[in-house]
Design a protein around this motif. Sequence first.
Motif, PDB file in Angstrom:
ATOM      1  N   UNK A  12       0.804  -1.217   0.000  1.00 54.96           N
ATOM      2  CA  UNK A  12       0.000   0.000   0.000  1.00 54.96           C
ATOM      3  C   UNK A  12       0.844   1.277   0.000  1.00 54.96           C
ATOM      4  N   UNK A  13       2.168   1.148   0.015  1.00 59.39           N
ATOM      5  CA  UNK A  13       3.040   2.321   0.110  1.00 59.39           C
ATOM      6  C   UNK A  13       2.827   3.297  -1.043  1.00 59.39           C
ATOM      7  N   UNK A  14       2.797   2.816  -2.272  1.00 57.60           N
ATOM      8  CA  UNK A  14       2.611   3.717  -3.412  1.00 57.60           C
ATOM      9  C   UNK A  14       1.270   4.435  -3.366  1.00 57.60           C
ATOM     10  N   UNK A  15       0.208   3.729  -2.958  1.00 59.76           N
ATOM     11  CA  UNK A  15      -1.112   4.358  -2.846  1.00 59.76           C
ATOM     12  C   UNK A  15      -1.101   5.472  -1.806  1.00 59.76           C
ATOM     13  N   UNK A  16      -0.458   5.214  -0.666  1.00 63.44           N
ATOM     14  CA  UNK A  16      -0.396   6.218   0.397  1.00 63.44           C
ATOM     15  C   UNK A  16       0.451   7.409  -0.051  1.00 63.44           C
ATOM     16  N   UNK A  73      -4.225  14.643   6.540  1.00 66.05           N
ATOM     17  CA  UNK A  73      -3.199  13.614   6.345  1.00 66.05           C
ATOM     18  C   UNK A  73      -3.699  12.265   6.857  1.00 66.05           C
ATOM     19  N   UNK A  74      -4.295  12.266   8.042  1.00 63.28           N
ATOM     20  CA  UNK A  74      -4.835  11.028   8.611  1.00 63.28           C
ATOM     21  C   UNK A  74      -5.894  10.436   7.681  1.00 63.28           C
ATOM     22  N   UNK A  75      -6.774  11.257   7.168  1.00 64.03           N
ATOM     23  CA  UNK A  75      -7.825  10.779   6.258  1.00 64.03           C
ATOM     24  C   UNK A  75      -7.226  10.221   4.974  1.00 64.03           C
ATOM     25  N   UNK A  76      -6.217  10.894   4.422  1.00 65.33           N
ATOM     26  CA  UNK A  76      -5.576  10.423   3.190  1.00 65.33           C
ATOM     27  C   UNK A  76      -4.907   9.068   3.411  1.00 65.33           C
ATOM     28  N   UNK A  77      -4.199   8.923   4.527  1.00 65.92           N
ATOM     29  CA  UNK A  77      -3.540   7.645   4.819  1.00 65.92           C
ATOM     30  C   UNK A  77      -4.578   6.558   5.050  1.00 65.92           C
ATOM     31  N   UNK A  78      -5.600   6.868   5.832  1.00 64.39           N
ATOM     32  CA  UNK A  78      -6.641   5.878   6.137  1.00 64.39           C
ATOM     33  C   UNK A  78      -7.310   5.346   4.883  1.00 64.39           C
ATOM     34  N   UNK A  79      -7.703   6.243   4.011  1.00 61.88           N
ATOM     35  CA  UNK A  79      -8.419   5.796   2.815  1.00 61.88           C
ATOM     36  C   UNK A  79      -7.503   5.067   1.836  1.00 61.88           C
TER      37      UNK A  79
END
Length: 112
Positions: A12-16, A73-79
């Motif tokens: 999931x690193x690239x997506x995050x 940032x939290x929302x972007x990482x979570x999704x």
Amino acid sequence: MRKIEAIIKPFKLDDVKEALQGIGIQGMTATEVKGFGRQKGHTEVYRGAEYVVDFLPKIKIEVVVAADMAERVVEAISSAADTGKIGDGKIFVSSLEDVIRIRTGEHGEDAV
């Protein structure tokens, strides 16, 4: 300022990273780590012998942002990191007292 640390699945690193760049984050640190939570590892078979893999490979992402950006940032990482399955990870948010850019000596948000 806030320091946001996230433990995610490696694939999931690239997506995050793309999600964070999409909201304007210019820098982050990613580290390969190993750990376990409720997932508690799993068993594998190698050459007929069964063994337990206690520590699973994960990625730890660290981002420092202004306090007003932390929720985005939290929302972007979570999704971006969500697969809906056990082991998706955790996000930790902590207050940061100061940041100093070594090259220029800048402090606080100017150093980020």
